[in-house]
Design a protein around this motif. Structure first.
Motif, PDB file in Angstrom:
ATOM      1  N   ASN A 304       0.838  -1.201   0.000  1.00 19.24           N
ATOM      2  CA  ASN A 304       0.000   0.000   0.000  1.00 19.24           C
ATOM      3  C   ASN A 304       0.866   1.240   0.000  1.00 19.24           C
ATOM      4  O   ASN A 304       0.634   2.190  -0.739  1.00 19.24           O
ATOM      5  CB  ASN A 304      -0.858   0.056   1.271  1.00 19.24           C
ATOM      6  N   HIS A 305       1.894   1.204   0.832  1.00 19.75           N
ATOM      7  CA  HIS A 305       2.704   2.396   1.042  1.00 19.75           C
ATOM      8  C   HIS A 305       3.376   2.847  -0.246  1.00 19.75           C
ATOM      9  O   HIS A 305       3.319   4.023  -0.604  1.00 19.75           O
ATOM     10  CB  HIS A 305       3.744   2.113   2.132  1.00 19.75           C
ATOM     11  N   GLY A 306       3.994   1.911  -0.956  1.00 14.17           N
ATOM     12  CA  GLY A 306       4.661   2.279  -2.201  1.00 14.17           C
ATOM     13  C   GLY A 306       3.699   2.892  -3.204  1.00 14.17           C
ATOM     14  O   GLY A 306       4.010   3.890  -3.858  1.00 14.17           O
ATOM     15  N   LEU A 334       4.536   2.843  11.414  1.00 15.81           N
ATOM     16  CA  LEU A 334       4.200   1.800  12.395  1.00 15.81           C
ATOM     17  C   LEU A 334       3.776   0.514  11.684  1.00 15.81           C
ATOM     18  O   LEU A 334       4.299  -0.576  11.949  1.00 15.81           O
ATOM     19  CB  LEU A 334       3.072   2.302  13.301  1.00 15.81           C
ATOM     20  N   MET A 335       2.857   0.664  10.748  1.00 18.01           N
ATOM     21  CA  MET A 335       2.324  -0.508  10.040  1.00 18.01           C
ATOM     22  C   MET A 335       3.404  -1.181   9.201  1.00 18.01           C
ATOM     23  O   MET A 335       3.534  -2.401   9.170  1.00 18.01           O
ATOM     24  CB  MET A 335       1.166  -0.104   9.130  1.00 18.01           C
ATOM     25  N   VAL A 336       4.182  -0.353   8.514  1.00 21.61           N
ATOM     26  CA  VAL A 336       5.167  -0.913   7.598  1.00 21.61           C
ATOM     27  C   VAL A 336       6.260  -1.659   8.358  1.00 21.61           C
ATOM     28  O   VAL A 336       6.701  -2.729   7.942  1.00 21.61           O
ATOM     29  CB  VAL A 336       5.747   0.213   6.718  1.00 21.61           C
ATOM     30  N   GLU A 337       6.663  -1.125   9.500  1.00 21.80           N
ATOM     31  CA  GLU A 337       7.729  -1.807  10.249  1.00 21.80           C
ATOM     32  C   GLU A 337       7.207  -3.097  10.880  1.00 21.80           C
ATOM     33  O   GLU A 337       7.923  -4.091  10.937  1.00 21.80           O
ATOM     34  CB  GLU A 337       8.325  -0.877  11.304  1.00 21.80           C
ATOM     35  N   LEU A 338       5.953  -3.085  11.336  1.00 21.28           N
ATOM     36  CA  LEU A 338       5.381  -4.345  11.841  1.00 21.28           C
ATOM     37  C   LEU A 338       5.326  -5.362  10.703  1.00 21.28           C
ATOM     38  O   LEU A 338       5.621  -6.549  10.890  1.00 21.28           O
ATOM     39  CB  LEU A 338       3.977  -4.101  12.405  1.00 21.28           C
ATOM     40  N   THR A 339       4.967  -4.878   9.523  1.00 20.88           N
ATOM     41  CA  THR A 339       4.912  -5.771   8.366  1.00 20.88           C
ATOM     42  C   THR A 339       6.278  -6.358   8.058  1.00 20.88           C
ATOM     43  O   THR A 339       6.400  -7.528   7.715  1.00 20.88           O
ATOM     44  CB  THR A 339       4.399  -4.982   7.155  1.00 20.88           C
ATOM     45  N   ARG A 340       7.297  -5.525   8.191  1.00 19.73           N
ATOM     46  CA  ARG A 340       8.649  -6.016   7.901  1.00 19.73           C
ATOM     47  C   ARG A 340       9.020  -7.142   8.862  1.00 19.73           C
ATOM     48  O   ARG A 340       9.631  -8.143   8.468  1.00 19.73           O
ATOM     49  CB  ARG A 340       9.646  -4.859   8.012  1.00 19.73           C
ATOM     50  N   SER A 475      25.196  -9.064   0.476  1.00 15.85           N
ATOM     51  CA  SER A 475      26.397  -9.117  -0.347  1.00 15.85           C
ATOM     52  C   SER A 475      27.262  -7.876  -0.149  1.00 15.85           C
ATOM     53  O   SER A 475      28.072  -7.538  -0.996  1.00 15.85           O
ATOM     54  CB  SER A 475      26.018  -9.243  -1.822  1.00 15.85           C
ATOM     55  N   GLY A 476      27.051  -7.172   0.926  1.00 11.59           N
ATOM     56  CA  GLY A 476      27.955  -6.086   1.274  1.00 11.59           C
ATOM     57  C   GLY A 476      27.620  -4.735   0.682  1.00 11.59           C
ATOM     58  O   GLY A 476      28.465  -3.849   0.659  1.00 11.59           O
ATOM     59  N   VAL A 477      26.405  -4.551   0.169  1.00 11.78           N
ATOM     60  CA  VAL A 477      26.022  -3.243  -0.349  1.00 11.78           C
ATOM     61  C   VAL A 477      25.054  -2.613   0.648  1.00 11.78           C
ATOM     62  O   VAL A 477      23.949  -3.103   0.839  1.00 11.78           O
ATOM     63  CB  VAL A 477      25.343  -3.358  -1.730  1.00 11.78           C
ATOM     64  N   ALA A 478      25.473  -1.536   1.281  1.00  9.95           N
ATOM     65  CA  ALA A 478      24.633  -0.921   2.317  1.00  9.95           C
ATOM     66  C   ALA A 478      23.616  -0.018   1.647  1.00  9.95           C
ATOM     67  O   ALA A 478      23.674   1.202   1.748  1.00  9.95           O
ATOM     68  CB  ALA A 478      25.489  -0.143   3.294  1.00  9.95           C
ATOM     69  N   TYR A 479      22.704  -0.643   0.915  1.00 14.52           N
ATOM     70  CA  TYR A 479      21.742   0.158   0.162  1.00 14.52           C
ATOM     71  C   TYR A 479      20.352  -0.132   0.686  1.00 14.52           C
ATOM     72  O   TYR A 479      19.805  -1.220   0.490  1.00 14.52           O
ATOM     73  CB  TYR A 479      21.837  -0.188  -1.325  1.00 14.52           C
ATOM     74  N   ASP A 480      19.806   0.846   1.370  1.00 14.78           N
ATOM     75  CA  ASP A 480      18.461   0.725   1.930  1.00 14.78           C
ATOM     76  C   ASP A 480      17.745   2.013   1.558  1.00 14.78           C
ATOM     77  O   ASP A 480      18.238   3.108   1.870  1.00 14.78           O
ATOM     78  CB  ASP A 480      18.558   0.569   3.457  1.00 14.78           C
ATOM     79  N   ILE A 481      16.631   1.904   0.874  1.00  8.02           N
ATOM     80  CA  ILE A 481      15.983   3.106   0.344  1.00  8.02           C
ATOM     81  C   ILE A 481      15.567   4.048   1.474  1.00  8.02           C
ATOM     82  O   ILE A 481      15.541   5.254   1.300  1.00  8.02           O
ATOM     83  CB  ILE A 481      14.784   2.718  -0.537  1.00  8.02           C
ATOM     84  N   ARG A 482      15.303   3.476   2.630  1.00  8.55           N
ATOM     85  CA  ARG A 482      14.929   4.342   3.757  1.00  8.55           C
ATOM     86  C   ARG A 482      16.055   5.316   4.081  1.00  8.55           C
ATOM     87  O   ARG A 482      15.844   6.362   4.682  1.00  8.55           O
ATOM     88  CB  ARG A 482      14.606   3.479   4.981  1.00  8.55           C
ATOM     89  N   GLY A 555       7.276   5.687  -7.496  1.00 11.49           N
ATOM     90  CA  GLY A 555       7.363   5.684  -6.044  1.00 11.49           C
ATOM     91  C   GLY A 555       7.960   4.364  -5.600  1.00 11.49           C
ATOM     92  O   GLY A 555       7.550   3.308  -6.062  1.00 11.49           O
ATOM     93  N   ARG A 556       8.938   4.408  -4.717  1.00 16.21           N
ATOM     94  CA  ARG A 556       9.537   3.144  -4.282  1.00 16.21           C
ATOM     95  C   ARG A 556       9.747   3.163  -2.778  1.00 16.21           C
ATOM     96  O   ARG A 556       9.999   4.215  -2.175  1.00 16.21           O
ATOM     97  CB  ARG A 556      10.846   2.883  -5.012  1.00 16.21           C
ATOM     98  N   VAL A 557       9.619   1.994  -2.215  1.00 15.58           N
ATOM     99  CA  VAL A 557       9.827   1.834  -0.785  1.00 15.58           C
ATOM    100  C   VAL A 557      10.711   0.628  -0.545  1.00 15.58           C
ATOM    101  O   VAL A 557      10.858  -0.240  -1.413  1.00 15.58           O
ATOM    102  CB  VAL A 557       8.495   1.621  -0.032  1.00 15.58           C
ATOM    103  N   GLU A 558      11.299   0.593   0.630  1.00 14.28           N
ATOM    104  CA  GLU A 558      12.079  -0.571   1.031  1.00 14.28           C
ATOM    105  C   GLU A 558      11.111  -1.531   1.697  1.00 14.28           C
ATOM    106  O   GLU A 558      10.754  -1.375   2.862  1.00 14.28           O
ATOM    107  CB  GLU A 558      13.191  -0.152   1.982  1.00 14.28           C
ATOM    108  N   ASN A 559      10.659  -2.503   0.953  1.00 16.15           N
ATOM    109  CA  ASN A 559       9.736  -3.479   1.513  1.00 16.15           C
ATOM    110  C   ASN A 559      10.552  -4.622   2.118  1.00 16.15           C
ATOM    111  O   ASN A 559      11.768  -4.666   1.953  1.00 16.15           O
ATOM    112  CB  ASN A 559       8.812  -3.972   0.393  1.00 16.15           C
ATOM    113  N   GLY A 560       9.897  -5.517   2.787  1.00 13.40           N
ATOM    114  CA  GLY A 560      10.626  -6.616   3.413  1.00 13.40           C
ATOM    115  C   GLY A 560      11.492  -7.381   2.428  1.00 13.40           C
ATOM    116  O   GLY A 560      12.585  -7.830   2.747  1.00 13.40           O
ATOM    117  N   LYS A 561      11.014  -7.529   1.205  1.00 16.90           N
ATOM    118  CA  LYS A 561      11.724  -8.350   0.229  1.00 16.90           C
ATOM    119  C   LYS A 561      12.694  -7.545  -0.613  1.00 16.90           C
ATOM    120  O   LYS A 561      13.434  -8.105  -1.403  1.00 16.90           O
ATOM    121  CB  LYS A 561      10.715  -9.062  -0.656  1.00 16.90           C
ATOM    122  N   GLY A 562      12.637  -6.243  -0.486  1.00 19.94           N
ATOM    123  CA  GLY A 562      13.540  -5.411  -1.263  1.00 19.94           C
ATOM    124  C   GLY A 562      12.823  -4.216  -1.816  1.00 19.94           C
ATOM    125  O   GLY A 562      11.751  -3.842  -1.341  1.00 19.94           O
TER     126      GLY A 562
END
Lengths: 624, 321
Positions: A304-306, A334-340, A475-482, A555-562
């Motif tokens: 939903n968030h994305g 709150l919701m998204v982090e619980l989902t993660r 794999s060593g890439v510190a890439y988190d969209i957040r 629009g992109r978000v950091e979801n649990g899967k990527g």
């Protein structure tokens, strides 16, 4: 364990990069001047060259999304054409470089970019499958979601499905002006089928199966391989799925084995291709929110968030736009982090299933998940398909009390104060579960022996194959969209990006574990924010708005899967449109499968299911 | 679930007082169904979102092992129940039908959720089958999107009730207690679009018609005039000949005889249809190697039908005699 550095802001901005690009290729690159559009249009003859320059010199090493749009007959464009849209990022963070290439509809051909970004592989196959764009130089251009032999390219605007009624919803045949008849009754075959007029049943062949084995050779490979000992061995083609208990749904793999070693592997998908995007383009913008729930059905809140973020980017073009209130953002996080947390519990649990700990660990994780689902049910009305977020707002504020009806079987409804429930869950229950999990698994000999050094994906490959989420960070890439391109209120929250450098299954497990802890850390910061924003409105004048200004948005978000991205085009003939012209989902589960062949190659077939489990896919999102 | 001895012993046969609670007299169907309903093994097989709720139903909070269903088998050869948990796509229905054909009888199908029951929210999609009942016989439909675990449990209990009502003696109601093999469900073909082998003849006729009078192959059926006015649908070919009127129900109160008559009529009808499409049905063994799978299956079906007809006729004679 944790990389404390936040990715640096890129040395040159997007504007500089575009200026550089235009100076280098004055004839081939021009600004996209359409209203509400951004980026550059690249002429198709120079596309490969420009792409290589963008990758090698400008440093946009990560191709997030590549998708096609069919501009036909309507919208803010001059002529009918197919357009390929690419979003490239730097793994050091920052905004996207958007570049597009246009091609004729009749003879749709573009150069393939697989030689630059291997992550374009499946995405180009998808564009060929659904739009009929032939990519020159693609190593394996065959249909990916539909079967080989299917007629037509279904995502084209002039291709109509069997149950087609009108281009856009709401349909006139429905209430109040019409009366609904079952679609089956309108179709002469009583089914969702439509055959080409020139169908010849005498020449009918079913090549859907045989085409999958192209390039493998059928059955046993008779070319004998001689190893050092002088022993002759055969290679064997093995099919796994779509009905297989450890493929996490209806996923299929075809592999060539040398003894127990995988020498070649090809994922086959589309068994849950339920035409999300085609239906999404018939729907109104609002109608798509419940459909996004059903993409990655483990983490519907994140989906939903994305989507609302993408549409809010477009809504922001309207003159009287008001951004979401602070409480809305707090509730969303709150919701998204619980989902993660739910997502990672599920992912680790089923990965253990694949490692052979059949169902026992999962039971413990599902038990904890149920607790979070109780909360979702109380807030949104549904356990899994929450349909919670709206444009500029959310569906409703937190309820005063939570009643968990799931315990009715003991003739008992349990009743909690919502804030107490949340506080207890975030401060005690979830950390306890994570600690428990950590204690039993992290140093378990069996887990370590099975997973360390298995399913290796190098840092370079992870980036080049557009891997996302724990697969990339393992794999060593510190890439988190957040952190790389903060959205919502993540820039004011204190958390670290979990990263591991080994690139194997164990590293991915550790990343997930660490991310759950970071989520708890975020949630602990959310609790006081919930307290002091209490009473603030979560409604928005745009929440149920029919019209969206024309333009494009990603629009992109950091979801649990990527990285979950939505590419939305609103292209009405006036100033706004009620239906998306193009609605595309950049699905992490889909693109994360691109490197599966690389990770499995050279490994044992017994590890294959665990490698797949460590990627963490959900077929609803893979096939859409 | 416990077998209630008191309940079982209520028969017309008197049991001596000193043997009560030691000897129970009941019907074979009852004890047989009791065994079956309480060891209903589902196939470990998930399609989409509903599968997640199915897993939740299997796990500790809802726990369907209370009803004897905890043994989920990953192979169709060991399972009794197929829970179709999610959207059935055209690409996936082929394996699903194959899996169903591999399940040993007695076998049941439970359509879980809106998609499996009728296409659900994705019904209009070009790759979506509007409900698994277009290809397989469904015993229980569970509504919901997705159904909550409680709803799935309710559906499973409904299935148990259905099993309770079945009788080993009633061949018409429960076909697998008859003699010999049952017909396998025809496996769809992935051509230009999915093709149901049972509709080959119809597609051929439509194609010929379209070629001869320039009509539309995928003509819409005619709808009531009220609907037509609204929809303003372009071309409407004549509705295909409606299925032959069901044979008049026999007035005999013998349910079994009536059912047999219906069945015979059905068989005769399909025999006629088959004969018109495949004038020379080739025996399966003599099929050329290049034979197409659906032709082969038609031939096999033809043979089976003949055998079944013969059996049925023999059985009917015996009943009359």
């Amino acid at each position: 364990m944790v990389d404390m550095t936040v990715p640096n802001s890129p040395a040159t901005s997007i504007e500089d990069a575009i200026a550089d690009l235009k100076a280098k290729f004055p004839d081939a690159v021009s600004d996209d001047k359409r209203e509400g559009y951004s980026g550059v249009i690249v002429s198709k003859d120079k596309l490969l060259e420009v792409a290589r320059y963008i990758h090698d010199t400008l440093g946009f090493d990560y191709l997030s999304s590549a998708t096609a749009v069919d501009y036909l007959g309507e919208g803010n464009h001059s002529n009918d054409h197919l357009e390929m849209v690419y979003h490239a990022y730097r793994t050091t963070g920052g905004k996207a470089l958007v570049f597009k290439a246009q091609t004729d509809r009749e003879k749709a051909e573009l150069p393939s970019l697989v030689s630059v970004w291997k992550g374009a592989d499946f995405q180009e196959r998808e564009a060929w499958d659904l739009f009929g764009i032939r990519f020159q130089g693609h190593p394996n251009l065959k249909r990916i979601l539909m079967w080989e032999g299917f007629h037509g390219f279904p995502m084209r605007k002039d291709w109509h499905e069997a149950y087609y009624e009108q281009d856009h919803k709401p349909f006139d045949s429905r209430w109040p002006s019409g009366h609904v008849y079952r679609a089956e009754e309108r179709n002469i075959f009583g089914k969702n089928v439509k055959y080409p007029a020139d169908i010849d049943l005498s020449k009918l062949t079913d090549i859907s199966e045989s085409s999958m084995y192209e390039g493998f050779g059928m059955g046993v490979e008779y070319t004998q391989v001689r190893d050092g000992e002088g022993m002759a061995t055969d290679q064997l083609i093995v099919n796994m799925g779509p009905h297989h208990p450890s493929t996490h749904g209806v996923f299929r793999m075809i592999m060539r084995l040398d003894g127990e070693t995988v020498t070649h592997l090809e994922p086959v998908m589309g068994y849950l291709h339920r035409n999300h995007e085609k239906i999404g383009e018939r729907n109104t913008f609002l109608q798509n929110i419940p459909f996004t729930d059903r993409l990655d059905y483990i983490s519907s809140m994140g989906n939903n968030h994305g989507y609302v973020l993408a549409v809010e980017q477009l809504l922001a073009l309207a003159p009287k736009y008001t951004p979401p209130t602070y409480r809305t953002e707090v509730l969303r996080v709150l919701m998204v982090e619980l989902t993660r947390i739910v997502n990672h519990l599920w992912a680790i649990g089923f990965w253990l299933n694949d490692l052979g700990a059949f169902f026992t660990p999962v039971l413990y994780f599902i038990q904890e998940r149920e607790r979070i689902l109780d909360f979702f049910e109380a807030v949104a009305g549904s356990r899994m398909m929450c349909n919670y977020m709206r444009f500029g707002g959310v569906f409703a504020d937190l309820p005063e009390r939570i009643r968990t009806v799931a315990n009715l079987m003991n003739d008992r409804v349990r009743d909690f104060n919502t804030m107490q429930f949340l506080t207890e869950m975030i401060n005690e229950r979830i950390p306890r579960t994570i600690d428990e999990l950590d204690e039993y698994l992290t140093n378990s000999d069996i887990v370590r022996v099975r997973s360390e050094g298995v399913g290796y994906l190098s840092r370079e490959d992870a980036i080049n194959y557009s891997a996302a989420g724990p697969l990339l960070r393992g794999s060593g890439v510190a890439y988190d969209i957040r952190r790389a391109e903060p959205y919502s209120i993540y820039d004011e929250l204190d958390f670290d990006v979990a990263v591991q450098y080994e690139g194997d299954m164990y590293a991915r497990y550790l990343v997930r574990l660490q991310e759950m802890r970071e989520s708890v850390r975020i949630l602990k910061q959310i609790l006081p924010r919930l307290e002091y924003t209490a009473g603030e409105s979560v409604a928005s004048p745009f929440a149920y708005s029919g019209k969206v200004p024309i333009g494009e948005a990603y629009g992109r978000v950091e979801n649990g899967k990527g990285e979950l991205g939505y590419y939305v085009v609103s292209a009405g003939d006036k100033k706004a449109a009620a239906n998306p012209w193009r609605y595309h989902v950049r699905a992490p589960s889909f693109i994360n499968l691109t490197p599966l062949g690389v990770m499995a190659k050279g490994g044992k077939v017994a590890d294959l299911v665990a490698i797949l489990g460590s990627i963490d896919i959900v077929l609803g999102e893979t096939d859409r | 679930m416990e077998l209630n001895l008191q309940e079982l012993s209520k028969t017309q046969y008197p049991i001596p007082a000193d043997l009560q609670n030691n000897v129970a007299i009941t019907s074979l169907s009852k004890i047989y169904n009791w065994g079956r309903r309480n060891s209903m093994w589902p196939m470990l097989f998930g399609l989409a979102c509903c599968a997640i709720e199915m897993i939740a139903t299997a796990s500790s909070r809802f726990d369907f092992s209370r009803f004897g269903m905890e043994v989920m088998r990953a192979t169709p050869r060991q399972s009794d129940l197929m829970i179709v948990s999610g959207t059935v796509t055209k690409k996936m229905v082929v394996p699903i039908v194959r899996l169903y054909n591999q399940m040993p009888e007695p076998k049941y199908v439970l359509a879980m959720g809106a998609c499996a029951s009728g296409g659900g929210p994705f019904k209009e999609g070009y790759n979506v089958v509007s409900g698994i009942d277009k290809y397989l016989p469904v015993d229980v439909y569970v509504p919901g999107c997705p159904p909550t675990p409680q709803a799935l449990l309710f559906g499973l209990i409904a299935l148990q009730k259905k099993i309770d009502g079945q009788s080993i003696a009633d061949y018409d109601d429960v076909p697998w207690y008859g003699v010999g093999l049952s017909d396998p469900a025809p496996v769809p073909i992935l051509g230009p679009d999915i093709i149901d082998p049972r509709q080959m003849d119809m597609i051929r006729r439509q194609a010929e018609k379209a070629a001869s009078d320039g009509g539309v192959l995928n003509a819409a059926r005619s709808l009531p005039s009220a609907a037509v006015a609204v929809l303003d649908a372009p071309a409407k070919a004549a509705k295909p000949a409606p299925a032959a009127a069901a044979p008049a129900a026999s007035e005999a109160d013998d349910k079994r005889a009536a059912a047999l008559a219906r069945k015979a009529a059905r068989a005769a009808k399909s025999e006629g249809a088959a004969a018109s499409t495949t004038p020379a049905a080739v025996p399966a063994a003599s099929l050329p190697s290049g034979g197409k799978p659906w032709e082969e299956s038609e031939a096999i079906r033809e043979q089976r039908k003949q055998a079944a007809l013969a059996r049925k006729a023999a059985r009917a004679n015996k009943t009359e005699g």
